[in-house]
Write an enzyme that holds these catalytic residues in place. Structure first.
Site, PDB file in Angstrom:
ATOM      1  CG  HIS A  54       0.794  68.835  75.915  1.00 16.79           C
ATOM      2  ND1 HIS A  54      -0.396  68.188  76.080  1.00 16.79           N
ATOM      3  CD2 HIS A  54       1.080  69.413  77.102  1.00 16.79           C
ATOM      4  CE1 HIS A  54      -0.831  68.372  77.315  1.00 16.79           C
ATOM      5  NE2 HIS A  54       0.053  69.109  77.955  1.00 16.79           N
ATOM      6  CB  SER A  55       0.567  64.816  76.988  1.00 15.38           C
ATOM      7  OG  SER A  55       0.126  63.713  77.742  1.00 15.38           O
TER       8      SER A  55
END
Length: 176
Positions: A54-55
């Site tokens: 994520h990210s």
């Protein structure tokens, strides 16, 4: 997320990336982070697993796919950065974020970054009430800044035949 996956019968491992956490050394680079994660994966003899990033962790899973593709079943990029070849994370973020990250890092004793509460509140948790937002913010630790700057070759990542999924949650407004 880990609890929900475990409730559905999956085994979940969620390692902390080197340089993250309270009281740990923040002066690490992306190569250090990748070496550390590979070491943990090999020592645990993990194989045939789904790797979710994520990210910023999109850069991590792309690099892991280059180094240990034979151990990975699938990559899942969940609102994650997938940098262009020879780009860094910083190359992929809007200019006002690059400046903010650089300024925060320069003012930090260990060259780490933690977003000011008002920015974090509006970009990361704007749907929570104030009490939840404050309590969540107080659990954060700063991010090592050098991995934001490290260029990624990614030739092998873009050539890999590993299955990939890209989840783009439309309400995620962090980089707006």
């Amino acid at each position: 997320m880990a609890k929900r996956l475990e409730q559905q019968g999956h085994t979940v491992t969620a390692p902390t990336v080197l340089g993250h956490g309270v009281g740990v050394e923040k002066r690490v680079n992306l190569a250090h982070q990748i070496e550390d994660l590979i070491g943990r994966i090999v020592r645990a003899d993990l194989r045939d697993f789904v790797l979710v990033g994520h990210s910023y962790r999109g850069t991590i899973i792309a690099r892991l796919a280059e180094e240990i593709p034979d151990r990975i079943r699938r990559l899942v990029f969940w609102n994650a950065f997938v940098p262009e070849k020879r780009h860094s994370l910083n190359d992929e973020v809007p200019p006002h974020y690059r400046k903010m990250f650089a300024d925060i890092s320069a003012a930090s004793l260990d060259r780490s970054v933690v977003l000011p509460y008002p920015i974090w509140r509006e970009a990361f948790i704007n749907d929570a009430d104030e009490a939840l937002a404050r309590s969540a913010y107080e659990t954060l630790s700063s991010e090592p800044y050098q991995p934001f700057l490290d260029k990624l070759d990614l030739e092998r990542f873009y050539a890999t035949q590993l299955p990939k999924s890209y989840l783009n949650c439309t309400e995620d407004i962090v980089m707006c």
